[in-house]
Design a protein around this motif. Sequence first.
Motif, PDB file in Angstrom:
ATOM      1  N   THR A 168       0.832  -1.211   0.000  1.00 34.16           N
ATOM      2  CA  THR A 168       0.000   0.000   0.000  1.00 34.16           C
ATOM      3  C   THR A 168       0.870   1.265   0.000  1.00 34.16           C
ATOM      4  O   THR A 168       0.593   2.209  -0.755  1.00 34.16           O
ATOM      5  CB  THR A 168      -0.934  -0.003   1.226  1.00 34.16           C
ATOM      6  OG1 THR A 168      -1.640  -1.239   1.240  1.00 34.16           O
ATOM      7  CG2 THR A 168      -1.920   1.138   1.189  1.00 34.16           C
ATOM      8  N   MET A 169       1.914   1.272   0.802  1.00 42.22           N
ATOM      9  CA  MET A 169       2.767   2.469   0.871  1.00 42.22           C
ATOM     10  C   MET A 169       3.490   2.679  -0.465  1.00 42.22           C
ATOM     11  O   MET A 169       3.670   3.806  -0.915  1.00 42.22           O
ATOM     12  CB  MET A 169       3.777   2.378   2.030  1.00 42.22           C
ATOM     13  CG  MET A 169       3.141   2.291   3.409  1.00 42.22           C
ATOM     14  SD  MET A 169       1.737   3.394   3.705  1.00 42.22           S
ATOM     15  CE  MET A 169       2.536   4.966   3.910  1.00 42.22           C
ATOM     16  N   LYS A 170       3.850   1.577  -1.104  1.00 37.32           N
ATOM     17  CA  LYS A 170       4.504   1.668  -2.425  1.00 37.32           C
ATOM     18  C   LYS A 170       3.526   2.289  -3.442  1.00 37.32           C
ATOM     19  O   LYS A 170       3.889   3.159  -4.231  1.00 37.32           O
ATOM     20  CB  LYS A 170       4.917   0.257  -2.861  1.00 37.32           C
ATOM     21  CG  LYS A 170       5.564   0.149  -4.225  1.00 37.32           C
ATOM     22  CD  LYS A 170       5.975  -1.313  -4.439  1.00 37.32           C
ATOM     23  CE  LYS A 170       5.977  -1.717  -5.902  1.00 37.32           C
ATOM     24  NZ  LYS A 170       6.996  -1.087  -6.706  1.00 37.32           N
ATOM     25  N   ALA A 171       2.264   1.841  -3.379  1.00 32.69           N
ATOM     26  CA  ALA A 171       1.260   2.366  -4.315  1.00 32.69           C
ATOM     27  C   ALA A 171       1.036   3.864  -4.078  1.00 32.69           C
ATOM     28  O   ALA A 171       0.959   4.650  -5.032  1.00 32.69           O
ATOM     29  CB  ALA A 171      -0.053   1.599  -4.152  1.00 32.69           C
ATOM     30  N   LEU A 172       0.946   4.272  -2.827  1.00 35.51           N
ATOM     31  CA  LEU A 172       0.732   5.698  -2.518  1.00 35.51           C
ATOM     32  C   LEU A 172       1.879   6.538  -3.084  1.00 35.51           C
ATOM     33  O   LEU A 172       1.664   7.607  -3.666  1.00 35.51           O
ATOM     34  CB  LEU A 172       0.647   5.898  -1.000  1.00 35.51           C
ATOM     35  CG  LEU A 172      -0.662   5.439  -0.361  1.00 35.51           C
ATOM     36  CD1 LEU A 172      -0.483   5.181   1.133  1.00 35.51           C
ATOM     37  CD2 LEU A 172      -1.767   6.479  -0.578  1.00 35.51           C
ATOM     38  N   LYS A 173       3.092   6.010  -2.928  1.00 37.39           N
ATOM     39  CA  LYS A 173       4.272   6.745  -3.392  1.00 37.39           C
ATOM     40  C   LYS A 173       4.279   6.816  -4.923  1.00 37.39           C
ATOM     41  O   LYS A 173       4.433   7.892  -5.511  1.00 37.39           O
ATOM     42  CB  LYS A 173       5.516   6.004  -2.888  1.00 37.39           C
ATOM     43  CG  LYS A 173       6.752   6.830  -2.911  1.00 37.39           C
ATOM     44  CD  LYS A 173       7.838   6.134  -2.115  1.00 37.39           C
ATOM     45  CE  LYS A 173       9.155   6.819  -2.417  1.00 37.39           C
ATOM     46  NZ  LYS A 173      10.293   6.021  -2.027  1.00 37.39           N
ATOM     47  N   GLU A 174       4.084   5.675  -5.570  1.00 41.10           N
ATOM     48  CA  GLU A 174       4.213   5.651  -7.024  1.00 41.10           C
ATOM     49  C   GLU A 174       3.070   6.380  -7.729  1.00 41.10           C
ATOM     50  O   GLU A 174       3.251   6.926  -8.800  1.00 41.10           O
ATOM     51  CB  GLU A 174       4.374   4.215  -7.511  1.00 41.10           C
ATOM     52  CG  GLU A 174       5.767   3.732  -7.127  1.00 41.10           C
ATOM     53  CD  GLU A 174       6.115   2.339  -7.576  1.00 41.10           C
ATOM     54  OE1 GLU A 174       5.311   1.698  -8.271  1.00 41.10           O
ATOM     55  OE2 GLU A 174       7.206   1.877  -7.181  1.00 41.10           O
ATOM     56  N   TYR A 175       1.891   6.382  -7.109  1.00 41.66           N
ATOM     57  CA  TYR A 175       0.756   7.108  -7.707  1.00 41.66           C
ATOM     58  C   TYR A 175       0.710   8.562  -7.217  1.00 41.66           C
ATOM     59  O   TYR A 175      -0.196   9.301  -7.549  1.00 41.66           O
ATOM     60  CB  TYR A 175      -0.563   6.392  -7.398  1.00 41.66           C
ATOM     61  CG  TYR A 175      -0.837   5.246  -8.355  1.00 41.66           C
ATOM     62  CD1 TYR A 175      -1.743   5.385  -9.410  1.00 41.66           C
ATOM     63  CD2 TYR A 175      -0.168   4.046  -8.228  1.00 41.66           C
ATOM     64  CE1 TYR A 175      -1.972   4.345 -10.299  1.00 41.66           C
ATOM     65  CE2 TYR A 175      -0.386   2.997  -9.105  1.00 41.66           C
ATOM     66  CZ  TYR A 175      -1.287   3.153 -10.138  1.00 41.66           C
ATOM     67  OH  TYR A 175      -1.517   2.122 -11.029  1.00 41.66           O
ATOM     68  N   LYS A 176       1.659   8.929  -6.361  1.00 45.98           N
ATOM     69  CA  LYS A 176       1.741  10.294  -5.797  1.00 45.98           C
ATOM     70  C   LYS A 176       0.418  10.727  -5.158  1.00 45.98           C
ATOM     71  O   LYS A 176      -0.129  11.789  -5.440  1.00 45.98           O
ATOM     72  CB  LYS A 176       2.165  11.298  -6.876  1.00 45.98           C
ATOM     73  CG  LYS A 176       3.539  11.026  -7.453  1.00 45.98           C
ATOM     74  CD  LYS A 176       3.981  12.148  -8.374  1.00 45.98           C
ATOM     75  CE  LYS A 176       5.402  12.026  -8.846  1.00 45.98           C
ATOM     76  NZ  LYS A 176       5.805  10.729  -9.363  1.00 45.98           N
ATOM     77  N   VAL A 177      -0.093   9.841  -4.315  1.00 37.61           N
ATOM     78  CA  VAL A 177      -1.376  10.077  -3.644  1.00 37.61           C
ATOM     79  C   VAL A 177      -1.105  10.244  -2.148  1.00 37.61           C
ATOM     80  O   VAL A 177      -0.287   9.524  -1.585  1.00 37.61           O
ATOM     81  CB  VAL A 177      -2.329   8.879  -3.891  1.00 37.61           C
ATOM     82  CG1 VAL A 177      -3.564   8.965  -3.022  1.00 37.61           C
ATOM     83  CG2 VAL A 177      -2.738   8.835  -5.360  1.00 37.61           C
TER      84      VAL A 177
END
Length: 334
Positions: free
Chosen positions: A253-262
């Motif tokens: 989840t933290m990786k997704a937040l970072k990569e999607y800049k959310v």
Amino acid sequence: MKDIYILGIESSCDETSFSIVKNGVEEIATVISSQIDIHKLYGGVVPEIASRAHIRNITFVLEECLTKAHMTIDNIDAIAVTYGPGLIGSLLVGVECAKTLAFLYQKPLIPVHHISGHIYANNLEKRLNFPLIALVISGGHTELIYMDKDYSFKKIGATLDDAVGECYDKVGRVIGVEYPGGPVLDKLATLGKHTYNLPIPLNDGTYNFSFSGLKSAVINLANQEEKRGHKINQEDLAKSFQDVVIESLTTKTMKALKEYKVSNLILAGGVAANKGIRSKFQQVCEENNINYTFPSIKYSTDNAAMIASSGYYAYLLGRRADLTLNPTSSCELK
Ligand code: KG4
Ligand code: ZN
């Protein structure tokens, strides 16, 4: 603008629930009739028994909800119902009830996807902030969803096999706790130590999850300990298992937040009631400046308030079903 009152109906699994929500955010009244005590006897939900219990309860739950709200159907602007995914026999009861009410009282009928309901459970306490990433963790689903506005769902990852709640319940059964195992393991984990060595599931660079390997690892461990004449320490196993689940969920989840800049994260689904998962996300979100929301316990597991909230935004977007609406046991979130 005129206030809009939505009557939500949820019957996709083993909860019969009605709720009235004003303008998508304000809960007026909710009633949930849970069948857990019946299914506990069988170690899991028995679909045939679930549908029959919905039929027995549904009119009484509706009546109680209206009474609690001091309202009649005449005060309702539209009827929102879960049409899937879920147990088909259970869904049929709610959908048939919704169609009957819509027909009799000439109200718009709004079809709501169960997972959309879980996501909008967060909207009942605080309006959703977009763009966001929703981590959906329930008995049937484990998904990462990206949303940049209401009703725009982009699935960026999902479990390749078991859902996380399903894994909790199966592990619970193996170590001999009653159904549903999730809440019991959550409590046991607070008392245990991380002493058992379990594999981190699908430790790769993708947003997908996998929990069947972890489940098998726990089953093998329990069998080996039994063969050796050792007794499993339930508390330590619960803690070791939960730590591994948390590691997998937070990393992806933290990786997704970072990569999607959310910078907005919401948790959704029954497993979002887990105290260990909630507090770990609290910690990592604080460290990474992420606005983090999770539904209160009463809105985490299945309820109709979340269906009414989601139904309100579907209503505003003009989404309608007619009397041919048919429930479906599996359907894409859209
Ligand atoms: O969302 P939900 O009510 O139904 C589905 O849509 O599947 O989720 C039910 C799941 C069950 O697997 C249950 O064990 C799990 O949520 N659950 C928990 C906790 N409370 C409910 N899992 C872990 N920790 C909890 N505290
Ligand atoms: Zn659910």
